[in-house]
Design a protein around this motif. Structure first.
Motif, PDB file in Angstrom:
ATOM      1  N   ASN A  31       0.825  -1.215   0.000  1.00  0.00           N
ATOM      2  CA  ASN A  31       0.000   0.000   0.000  1.00  0.00           C
ATOM      3  C   ASN A  31       0.853   1.257   0.000  1.00  0.00           C
ATOM      4  N   PHE A  32       1.924   1.194   0.756  1.00  0.00           N
ATOM      5  CA  PHE A  32       2.838   2.335   0.850  1.00  0.00           C
ATOM      6  C   PHE A  32       3.425   2.635  -0.532  1.00  0.00           C
ATOM      7  N   LEU A  33       3.928   1.581  -1.203  1.00  0.00           N
ATOM      8  CA  LEU A  33       4.528   1.772  -2.526  1.00  0.00           C
ATOM      9  C   LEU A  33       3.460   2.195  -3.531  1.00  0.00           C
ATOM     10  N   GLN A  34       2.248   1.689  -3.371  1.00  0.00           N
ATOM     11  CA  GLN A  34       1.158   2.056  -4.280  1.00  0.00           C
ATOM     12  C   GLN A  34       0.874   3.562  -4.189  1.00  0.00           C
ATOM     13  N   GLU A  35       0.880   4.086  -2.972  1.00  0.00           N
ATOM     14  CA  GLU A  35       0.611   5.513  -2.783  1.00  0.00           C
ATOM     15  C   GLU A  35       1.717   6.351  -3.429  1.00  0.00           C
ATOM     16  N   ARG A  36       2.978   5.916  -3.272  1.00  0.00           N
ATOM     17  CA  ARG A  36       4.097   6.623  -3.899  1.00  0.00           C
ATOM     18  C   ARG A  36       3.965   6.554  -5.432  1.00  0.00           C
ATOM     19  N   TRP A  37       3.504   5.431  -5.936  1.00  0.00           N
ATOM     20  CA  TRP A  37       3.358   5.179  -7.370  1.00  0.00           C
ATOM     21  C   TRP A  37       2.449   6.213  -8.027  1.00  0.00           C
ATOM     22  N   ARG A  38       1.390   6.582  -7.295  1.00  0.00           N
ATOM     23  CA  ARG A  38       0.405   7.535  -7.781  1.00  0.00           C
ATOM     24  C   ARG A  38       1.069   8.850  -8.219  1.00  0.00           C
ATOM     25  N   GLY A  39       2.031   9.288  -7.436  1.00  0.00           N
ATOM     26  CA  GLY A  39       2.702  10.555  -7.736  1.00  0.00           C
ATOM     27  C   GLY A  39       3.807  10.420  -8.773  1.00  0.00           C
ATOM     28  N   LEU A  40       4.212   9.186  -9.047  1.00  0.00           N
ATOM     29  CA  LEU A  40       5.289   8.978 -10.024  1.00  0.00           C
ATOM     30  C   LEU A  40       4.756   8.896 -11.453  1.00  0.00           C
ATOM     31  N   ARG A  41       3.563   8.334 -11.594  1.00  0.00           N
ATOM     32  CA  ARG A  41       3.052   8.025 -12.931  1.00  0.00           C
ATOM     33  C   ARG A  41       2.994   9.234 -13.862  1.00  0.00           C
ATOM     34  N   PRO A  42       2.549  10.411 -13.387  1.00  0.00           N
ATOM     35  CA  PRO A  42       2.489  11.532 -14.327  1.00  0.00           C
ATOM     36  C   PRO A  42       3.861  12.105 -14.685  1.00  0.00           C
ATOM     37  N   ALA A  43       4.928  11.591 -14.110  1.00  0.00           N
ATOM     38  CA  ALA A  43       6.264  12.090 -14.455  1.00  0.00           C
ATOM     39  C   ALA A  43       7.186  10.921 -14.734  1.00  0.00           C
ATOM     40  N   LEU A  44       6.649   9.891 -15.363  1.00  0.00           N
ATOM     41  CA  LEU A  44       7.417   8.662 -15.545  1.00  0.00           C
ATOM     42  C   LEU A  44       8.256   8.721 -16.823  1.00  0.00           C
ATOM     43  N   TRP A  45       9.411   9.341 -16.708  1.00  0.00           N
ATOM     44  CA  TRP A  45      10.389   9.352 -17.788  1.00  0.00           C
ATOM     45  C   TRP A  45      11.748   9.630 -17.172  1.00  0.00           C
TER      46      TRP A  45
ATOM     47  N   THR B  59      15.123   9.916 -15.329  1.00  0.00           N
ATOM     48  CA  THR B  59      15.681   9.316 -14.108  1.00  0.00           C
ATOM     49  C   THR B  59      14.622   8.715 -13.196  1.00  0.00           C
ATOM     50  N   GLN B  60      13.411   9.307 -13.180  1.00  0.00           N
ATOM     51  CA  GLN B  60      12.390   8.738 -12.302  1.00  0.00           C
ATOM     52  C   GLN B  60      11.898   7.396 -12.853  1.00  0.00           C
ATOM     53  N   LEU B  61      11.970   7.205 -14.159  1.00  0.00           N
ATOM     54  CA  LEU B  61      11.621   5.911 -14.752  1.00  0.00           C
ATOM     55  C   LEU B  61      12.703   4.875 -14.418  1.00  0.00           C
TER      56      LEU B  61
ATOM     57  N   SER C 136      14.722   8.220 -22.182  1.00  0.00           N
ATOM     58  CA  SER C 136      13.308   8.561 -22.295  1.00  0.00           C
ATOM     59  C   SER C 136      13.052  10.002 -21.931  1.00  0.00           C
ATOM     60  N   SER C 137      12.009  10.536 -22.536  1.00  0.00           N
ATOM     61  CA  SER C 137      11.516  11.874 -22.224  1.00  0.00           C
ATOM     62  C   SER C 137       9.992  11.749 -22.243  1.00  0.00           C
ATOM     63  N   PRO C 138       9.251  12.797 -21.856  1.00  0.00           N
ATOM     64  CA  PRO C 138       7.805  12.613 -21.740  1.00  0.00           C
ATOM     65  C   PRO C 138       7.184  12.006 -22.997  1.00  0.00           C
ATOM     66  N   GLY C 139       6.665  10.786 -22.876  1.00  0.00           N
ATOM     67  CA  GLY C 139       5.963  10.152 -23.991  1.00  0.00           C
ATOM     68  C   GLY C 139       6.857   9.595 -25.078  1.00  0.00           C
ATOM     69  N   GLU C 140       8.173   9.572 -24.872  1.00  0.00           N
ATOM     70  CA  GLU C 140       9.081   9.076 -25.911  1.00  0.00           C
ATOM     71  C   GLU C 140      10.211   8.261 -25.304  1.00  0.00           C
ATOM     72  N   ALA C 141      10.622   7.195 -26.026  1.00  0.00           N
ATOM     73  CA  ALA C 141      11.777   6.427 -25.574  1.00  0.00           C
ATOM     74  C   ALA C 141      12.525   5.906 -26.790  1.00  0.00           C
ATOM     75  N   ARG C 142      13.866   5.902 -26.697  1.00  0.00           N
ATOM     76  CA  ARG C 142      14.658   5.312 -27.775  1.00  0.00           C
ATOM     77  C   ARG C 142      15.869   4.627 -27.181  1.00  0.00           C
ATOM     78  N   GLU C 143      16.402   3.702 -27.981  1.00  0.00           N
ATOM     79  CA  GLU C 143      17.591   2.975 -27.576  1.00  0.00           C
ATOM     80  C   GLU C 143      18.752   3.980 -27.646  1.00  0.00           C
ATOM     81  N   ALA C 144      19.693   3.894 -26.682  1.00  0.00           N
ATOM     82  CA  ALA C 144      20.629   4.999 -26.471  1.00  0.00           C
ATOM     83  C   ALA C 144      21.714   5.144 -27.533  1.00  0.00           C
ATOM     84  N   VAL C 145      22.190   4.057 -28.128  1.00  0.00           N
ATOM     85  CA  VAL C 145      23.350   4.163 -29.018  1.00  0.00           C
ATOM     86  C   VAL C 145      22.948   4.338 -30.487  1.00  0.00           C
ATOM     87  N   PHE C 146      22.022   3.517 -30.959  1.00  0.00           N
ATOM     88  CA  PHE C 146      21.627   3.571 -32.373  1.00  0.00           C
ATOM     89  C   PHE C 146      20.353   4.385 -32.583  1.00  0.00           C
TER      90      PHE C 146
END
Lengths: 535, 425
Positions: A492-506, A508-510, B323-333
């Motif tokens: 549940n704890f991780l699920q709550e944290r997940w909620r705030g991560l999803r809209p910025a999932l790219w 380093t956070q990904l 990756s960036s918002p809504g996009e992802a690519r393989e890093a080298v090629f």
């Protein structure tokens, strides 16, 4: 059946401030909160203790209140305030006439706004854009909303005030146009609690419209959603505002080990609408980039959202709606014994509480004056307690822990001394085993999530990847049990944290999320265990 | 200055190390570039093959369940014989370097973890014989004081929630911390390092004997502290009056380091060139043929020419994908990172994941699409490059975390990719 003089509905800063104020004046009061303390707007803002400069041009009355309360808070709530100061910075594209008007307005409101040479400003804040044209220094500061609410609760308890969390009001009882009591449901046990009282204060923030409706009253409260982004480090040392007409995405606030950036303003139908969206996040990044050009390269920890309880009797909306507060005595609508407080902002919570408590005292015939501006919310810990703490806490964390725990610090230090090794379970926020055990044993705590709200466990860089397991394990070792098994509690704890991560999932956070899955799913099979184990 | 080699492998996780070994065994000259230590090194060392298919636990041999997987799954592309061959080879290599891998007799081994869960896996070192729990009437869970991530009370509180383990008599014990004055975080790796020394081995053996004297039990569960090498494990296990089981833990895991060391030793024995701390930044390509990779290294920018390339650069975590918002690519090629069905990842970041943290996330099985030779494909299905092959997490079409298939897919795809690369030169 319980009896008291005043029932306060809402455990945000306003409600808890009123409880403290009334308790200090010797008035019997019980506060009902449907969730955990500060779960609503009081923890869902940027953590800015306004100097008032932001309101100087558009709302001079709010500006004056802010600067006065800002100075009071530094005195009475220093454990919750980090005195950072703030910058207002204008870029070449910002209207120079506005800046001129703003300087005059700050002066009129009594807010010191001192010009800083842009080069000097960039020396102090090297991440700031080299394009800044004009910079002013103002007495903005940072404030911890969670902590402020808890400290007020501890202070109120000292004066006999009672706080019931996870108690949702189900009915307001009236008799011949007069309030006689409140029914509430305990959301943990399911029991119903009836409380007789002479007066009800509705301080439910975004939910205050719904509470008023229970008494048959119709009031105009419009929840207005604001989204904020948390970055994983402090890229500014002080609050940085864009010097232009107040708008979205123009406030950066350093906060502990992170920076909070916001906000947006979108009318919302649901006071509980706290789901941030990626559109809000990317739009905020677009808006913030001119002031901090490397903004997109900083790691986002999460996004979060809350609703402002805007009071909108004249159908004003969004940024046009007043940020000021309003007290409505429902006697004017034919119901005696109930008042509501709408709008306002965290910076002026104490003043709001004072005005509301003045009204309640007038109605109850109490003449004791308000003392909340004079007395510190939390007394300083005794030097010998600090000295004892040095034996069980790392030297660099003692002040932080003392400030966070307030009244409870002495007890936690005593418990820590009994630990063979008072392990640091959350390195980001300096939370030790003794503190987690103490907070977990508090009757208001029902899960790791509640532990987080009071200790900040899991709010830092790892977002719970390492510390949630450690905390669950340390509690199992100390035989502190919650309704859910440790494994499900961690989920549940991780699920709550997940909620705030999803809209910025790219980016380093990904990366971090893939690590989290590698640990909890691949290595520890948390997902499989939740299906296969009994709770 | 450009160095030439037959095959250049990038990445030193399970897939990279394995690809380098396979190519070298084919008689090719191999160079291995790595940026960090790879995630094998910090993992549990369990070689998961297939634990779950669509949330259903695999009963029986995991290899028998491969047919239930979608057609584009890397296991289906490699084929059952290939997967078997690759795992056999891994076992042979590890056995040569003192890290014998073994499987339970009838299907997946269920290994207890420090979270008090059972994790299905296929091949493990002898220290992870989780099935011992199934015949035990009593179990003693042991930790070392100061280990923040390993608490016996959590393990016993959770394991007894499995119906088939509920009747075991569970006991707990702590050994004193043998590393006095450890001011930083103590991890099982620190203890394992100590146990690698003769006095450390003696300390652990004595500690376990004493704990069992106080609380007799049929089996002992403990964090992975029984040394860095199999020799140390064998010494501790031989001295213990009852069988020991090591539990997978948070990183840094010790089991992963044991496998990593074995594979690195094999590469050294084979005289494979290893260049560490090299970040590949670009590829020199002529049409569909790659001539060389350029890397930032400790000695500056260097060009690495080869006849064929194996990319085992990992996924989002490993740095193989950007990756960036809504996009992802393989890093080298700059190859597209596609969803398991071969389509582009959604434009809206929220749609990359499910709202349930354990749900079916698009990003989790996204990767470079490959054909049966592990040759990367364009989005239209046409081959993108002729002499470059992908292996491990950089390959799309599977979710290592929910399937529990990480090291297995890494080994199988590396084996296939290396053979395909060898066929190019």
């Amino acid at each position: 059946m319980k009896q008291t003089s005043v029932v306060i509905i809402g455990g945000g800063a306003t409600g808890i401030g009123i409880l403290r104020d009334l308790s200090m004046r010797g008035v019997d009061a019980v506060l009902l909160e449907m969730g955990g303390l500060a779960h609503g707007t009081s923890s869902r803002f940027h953590g800015l203790l306004h100097s008032g400069a932001r309101y100087a041009v558009g709302d001079p009355e709010s500006a004056r209140e802010c600067i006065e309360e800002n100075m009071i808070m530094r005195r009475i709530g220093k454990q919750c305030v980090e005195e950072t100061e703030g910058f207002f910075a204008a870029l070449p594209e910002d209207d120079p006439d506005f800046a001129a008007r703003w300087v005059t307005a700050c002066k009129a409101a009594g807010i010191a706004a001192e010009a800083v040479d842009p080069d000097e400003a960039r020396r102090l804040e090297p991440r700031l854009s080299p394009r800044v044209r004009e910079v002013y220094r103002v007495p903005d500061s940072c404030i911890d909303g969670f902590r402020l609410v808890w400290h007020n609760a501890l202070s109120a308890r000292r004066y006999g005030g009672e706080v019931l969390t996870y108690h949702e009001v189900t009915a307001i009882r009236t008799e011949q146009g007069r309030v006689i009591g409140v029914d509430a449901k305990n959301r943990v046990t399911g029991e119903t609690v009836a409380i007789d009282c002479e007066y009800i204060v509705n301080a439910a923030g975004s939910w205050s419209g719904a509470v008023a409706r229970m008494a048959g009253l119709d009031v105009s409260v419009s929840p207005d959603k604001g989204t904020l982004i948390v970055f994983n480090h402090r890229f500014t040392s002080r609050v940085v505002n864009r010097l232009h007409k107040s708008s979205d995405g123009d406030i950066f606030v350093p906060h502990g080990s992170v920076t909070i950036f916001g906000t947006t303003s979108t009318p919302s139908k649901d006071p509980a609408d706290s789901l941030p969206t990626s559109e809000d996040v990317t739009r905020l990044l677009d808006i913030g980039e001119p002031l901090f050009p490397a903004l997109r390269s900083y790691r986002i920890l999460r996004a979060f959202a809350g609703t402002r309880p805007l009071y909108t009797p004249n159908n004003a909306a969004g940024r046009a709606a007043s940020r000021n507060f309003h007290i409505v005595d429902h006697m004017d609508e034919g119901l005696r014994g109930m008042a509501s407080i709408f709008g306002g902002k965290l910076t002026t919570y104490r003043l709001m509480a004072e005005r509301m408590s003045d009204l309640v005292c007038r109605r109850l015939g109490v003449t004791t004056p308000c003392r909340t501006a004079e007395e510190a919310i939390i007394p300083d810990p005794a030097p010998e307690v600090l000295e004892r703490a040095a034996r069980s806490f790392p030297a660099h964390g003692i002040r932080l822990v003392a400030d966070r725990l307030g009244d409870a610090f002495g007890d936690v230090v005593k418990n820590a001394a009994r630990e063979a090794d008072n392990g640091m379970l959350c390195e980001c926020e300096m939370v030790t085993a003794a503190e987690i055990e103490y907070v977990a044993k508090d009757p208001a705590t029902h899960s790791l999530h509640d532990v987080r709200l009071r200790t900040r466990l899991g709010m830092g860089t790892c977002q719970g990847t390492f510390c949630s397991l450690r905390a669950a394990a340390a509690l199992a070792e100390r035989h502190v049990n919650f309704a859910l098994s440790p494994v499900r509690d961690v989920q549940n704890f991780l699920q709550e944290r997940w909620r705030g991560l999803r809209p910025a999932l790219w980016d380093t956070q990904l990366k971090e999320s893939e690590l989290n899955r590698a640990v909890y799913l691949a290595t520890l099979n948390l997902d499989g265990a939740c299906r296969e184990q009994n709770n | 200055m450009s160095r030439t080699t037959d095959i250049l492998v990038v990445g030193s996780g399970m897939a990279g190390l394995m690809a380098a070994i396979v190519a070298s065994e084919q008689g090719k000259r191999v160079t291995l570039l790595s940026r960090g230590c790879g995630s094998l090194n910090i993992g549990s060392g369990c070689v998961d093959v297939l634990g779950y298919v669509n949330g259903q636990a695999v009963e029986g041999q995991p290899l028998d369940a491969l047919d239930a997987l979608p057609e584009r799954h890397p296991y289906r592309l490699v084929g059952r014989e290939g997967v078997e061959e690759a795992l056999k080879m891994l076992s042979a290599v590890c056995a040569r370097h003192g890290a014998p891998l073994e499987a339970a007799a009838n299907g997946n081994r269920r290994v207890p973890t420090i979270l008090g869960t059972l994790k299905p896996t296929c091949l493990t070192l002898p220290s992870c014989r989780g099935e011992l729990l199934e015949t035990a009437a009593s179990a003693l869970v042991v930790s070392v004081e100061g280990l923040k991530d390993s608490h016996p009370a959590l393990v016993t509180a959770q394991l007894r929630r499995y119906p088939h383990l509920a009747n075991i008599a569970w006991h707990e014990a702590h050994l004193e911390n043998p590393i006095p004055g450890a001011h930083r975080n103590l991890s099982p790796l620190d203890i394992a390092r100590y146990v690698e020394s003769p006095e450390g081995t003696a300390w652990l053996a004595a500690g376990l004997r004493n704990a069992l004297r106080a609380t007799p039990a049929d089996v002992v569960l403990l964090p992975p502290v029984c040394g860095l090498s199999n020799a140390a494990w064998e010494a501790v296990a031989a001295a213990a009056p009852v069988p020991l089981v090591e539990m997978p833990t948070l990183p840094p895991g010790v089991g992963g380091l044991r496998l990593y060391t074995a594979l690195k030793n094999e590469l050294q024995a084979r005289d494979v060139d290893m260049v560490e701390n090299a970040l590949v930044t670009e590829a020199e390509c002529d049409g569909k043929r790659c001539a060389a990779l350029v890397a930032e290294t400790a000695c500056g920018r260097r060009r690495f020419a080869a006849k064929a390339f194996v990319m085992a650069t990992g996924g989002f975590m490993g740095g193989g994908f950007l990756s960036s918002p809504g996009e992802a690519r393989e890093a080298v090629f700059g190859l597209p990172v596609l969803q398991a069905d071969g389509s582009l990842l959604p434009a809206r970041p929220e749609d990359w994941s499910d709202q349930n943290i354990f749900g079916n996330h698009a990003f989790a099985s996204a990767g470079v699409m490959v054909n049966a030779a592990m040759s990367p494909l364009r989005i239209d299905g046409a081959p993108a490059l002729n002499n470059v092959f992908f292996a491990g997490r950089s390959v799309g079409g599977y979710d290592f975390a929910s399937e529990k298939s990480g090291n297995g897919v890494a080994v199988a795809t590396a084996w296939r990719a290396a053979l395909s690369a060898c066929a190019q030169c």
